[in-house]
Design an enzyme around this catalytic site. Sequence first.
Site, PDB file in Angstrom:
ATOM      1  N   LYS A 281       0.842  -1.201   0.000  1.00 50.75           N
ATOM      2  CA  LYS A 281       0.000   0.000   0.000  1.00 50.75           C
ATOM      3  C   LYS A 281       0.877   1.252   0.000  1.00 50.75           C
ATOM      4  CE  LYS A 281      -3.973  -1.775   2.599  1.00 50.75           C
ATOM      5  NZ  LYS A 281      -4.998  -1.547   1.577  1.00 50.75           N
ATOM      6  N   ARG A 355     -10.496 -11.315   2.016  1.00 49.30           N
ATOM      7  CA  ARG A 355     -11.364 -12.366   1.469  1.00 49.30           C
ATOM      8  C   ARG A 355     -10.698 -13.736   1.561  1.00 49.30           C
ATOM      9  NH1 ARG A 355     -11.760  -9.325  -4.152  1.00 49.30           N
ATOM     10  NH2 ARG A 355     -11.423  -7.592  -2.720  1.00 49.30           N
TER      11      ARG A 355
HETATM   12  N1  BES Z   1      -8.282  -3.631   4.336  1.00 49.82           N
HETATM   13  C1  BES Z   1      -8.358  -3.259   2.972  1.00 49.82           C
HETATM   14  C2  BES Z   1      -9.622  -2.453   2.643  1.00 49.82           C
HETATM   15  C3  BES Z   1      -9.623  -1.038   3.121  1.00 49.82           C
HETATM   16  C4  BES Z   1      -8.862  -0.079   2.484  1.00 49.82           C
HETATM   17  C5  BES Z   1     -10.421  -0.654   4.161  1.00 49.82           C
HETATM   18  C6  BES Z   1      -8.897   1.237   2.921  1.00 49.82           C
HETATM   19  C7  BES Z   1     -10.467   0.640   4.596  1.00 49.82           C
HETATM   20  C8  BES Z   1      -9.696   1.603   3.978  1.00 49.82           C
HETATM   21  C9  BES Z   1      -8.355  -4.490   2.087  1.00 49.82           C
HETATM   22  O1  BES Z   1      -7.571  -5.543   2.549  1.00 49.82           O
HETATM   23  C10 BES Z   1      -7.812  -4.079   0.762  1.00 49.82           C
HETATM   24  O2  BES Z   1      -6.671  -3.701   0.701  1.00 49.82           O
HETATM   25  N2  BES Z   1      -8.642  -4.149  -0.267  1.00 49.82           N
HETATM   26  C11 BES Z   1      -8.251  -3.758  -1.576  1.00 49.82           C
HETATM   27  C12 BES Z   1      -8.817  -4.762  -2.542  1.00 49.82           C
HETATM   28  C13 BES Z   1      -8.330  -4.584  -3.961  1.00 49.82           C
HETATM   29  C14 BES Z   1      -6.843  -4.888  -4.040  1.00 49.82           C
HETATM   30  C15 BES Z   1      -9.112  -5.488  -4.865  1.00 49.82           C
HETATM   31  C16 BES Z   1      -8.825  -2.364  -1.843  1.00 49.82           C
HETATM   32  O3  BES Z   1      -9.966  -2.095  -1.460  1.00 49.82           O
HETATM   33  O4  BES Z   1      -8.100  -1.553  -2.417  1.00 49.82           O
HETATM   34 MN    MN Z   2      -5.558  -5.354   1.951  1.00 52.40          MN
END
Ligand code: BES
Ligand code: MN
Length: 500
Positions: A281, A355
């Site tokens: 990230k 997931r």
């Molecule tokens: N924990 C995150 C989702 C999230 C991001 C929650 C920002 C709250 C604030 C999750 O694990 C994630 O990173 N999801 C990705 C999925 C994508 C790579 C398909 C996302 O939402 O960017």
């Molecule tokens: Mn994530």
Amino acid sequence: MEIVVRTIDPCRDPLDCLILPLFSDGELPQAAAAVDQAGSGFLKQLMQQGDFRADCGQTLTLYHAPGVQAARLMLVGLGKSTKISDLNYQKALLAVGRALADRGVTQAALFGLELAVPQRDPAALAEIAVQAIADGQYRFDHHKAPAETPRRELQTLTLAVDDRLAPQGEAILAAATAARITSEATAWARDLANEPGNICTPTWLAEQAQTMAASRAIEADILGPAQMEALGMQLLLGVAQGSRQEPRLIVLHYRGGEKDAAPLVLVGKGLTFDAGGISLKPADKMDEMKYDMCGGATALAAIRAAADLKLPLNLTVVVPASENLPDGKATKPGDIHKSMQGLTVEIINTDAEGRLILADALTYARRFKPAAIIDMATLTGACIIALGHQTAAVLGTDEALVQDLLAAGRQSLDRAWELPLFEVYQEQLKSPFADLSNVGGRPAGTITAACFLSRFVEDIPWAHLDIAGVAWKSGEHKGATGRPVPLLVEYLRRRAGHPR
Ligand code: BES
Ligand code: MN
Ligand code: ZN
């Protein structure tokens, strides 16, 4: 916080703090009118002068107010009487909670349960008040140097009833007590979530769950990597393999129902820190990914509340807990892992890890032959784009279950809204090399994430709550919110047929 319901004379009682809700227009509510009269019209005067306009959420604390024995008089604005709503009432009482905490008030009496708020009887208002005041009192400061004068919390909240409301006293006390138990569980979920990632590891989270369970009628079973290996949980292990912290599967059982009644199972994402893994990230706000275990924390808090409320139902909680970090051993984009259930998954983006750990946890949950499964997860950033920070997303295979969750959300002011789980979205999860891809592209990200989960629950009535937007706040009041604990407890109380 102890709760008392009794009749009080607002002028004569030598209270520590009298809380008087006021409208910015119209007549003074009952208790306020009595106080105003005893003090030769000083309240009306304050309002006419503009010192206190009674805007919604405005508070003013007076000392040695004329005509009252109470040490403090805390005025709180509800805004226009014509616009009074449960939301405004909640907003005002949240401000009261903060103002009481700022002043270190330990004993307070709240007036105004008789106010005519659409859809809310006095018992429902008491519930909102208790939860909002508890919310406003909440602090997470044990990592800071102790203050010079120790902080004092509200110890007793007295809910004032007049002769007309007194017959409802028992119902008001029952509702307020349930709200207090819910608030305590919510505050505990917030504590777990606010703890930073260097403290709140999977092992620590499991220990907290065990400690909570040990003092209640809750059985705890904690699984480590060896047991996960034996069960074939390669999706959960695949996320954890980039971390030096061992994963845990936290399993709790509360048996308040009939011996052989099928349990309800709550599954919560317990990602104690999500750096994204190799699909790292960006640095901005990455600290907030300590909150990626909020689904797990709210599941743990829900079973705690169920046990404390002695709800007559069987409830099981399953929390997969792991970190998601980049490392030489971490899962790489393109890696293929086999789930406990048997389906193989091509991991295109290691940041779509929630997931994966939930998939194995959902498969594990099936062994309890659940009447229904509800999972909670900070699953997708897309959910924040769709619904903002006000509303959680609900998706599910069982329409009645979804409707019940939405209704519980409305009642508890812990709002949720349904997104469609149409079959057509499953197309986006196709992989050329495995049974499934772990991402479905940018469009409908919240829906495709839920579609992925649905493949692991199969025929069991199931609903998924994406709480990415509601689980914590950034900015001035940064911190975990404890949502959707109020929604979950309301749902459980209704399911248990708890009188309200
Ligand atoms: N924990 C995150 C989702 C999230 C991001 C929650 C920002 C709250 C604030 C999750 O694990 C994630 O990173 N999801 C990705 C999925 C994508 C790579 C398909 C996302 O939402 O960017
Ligand atoms: Mn994530
Ligand atoms: Zn995550």
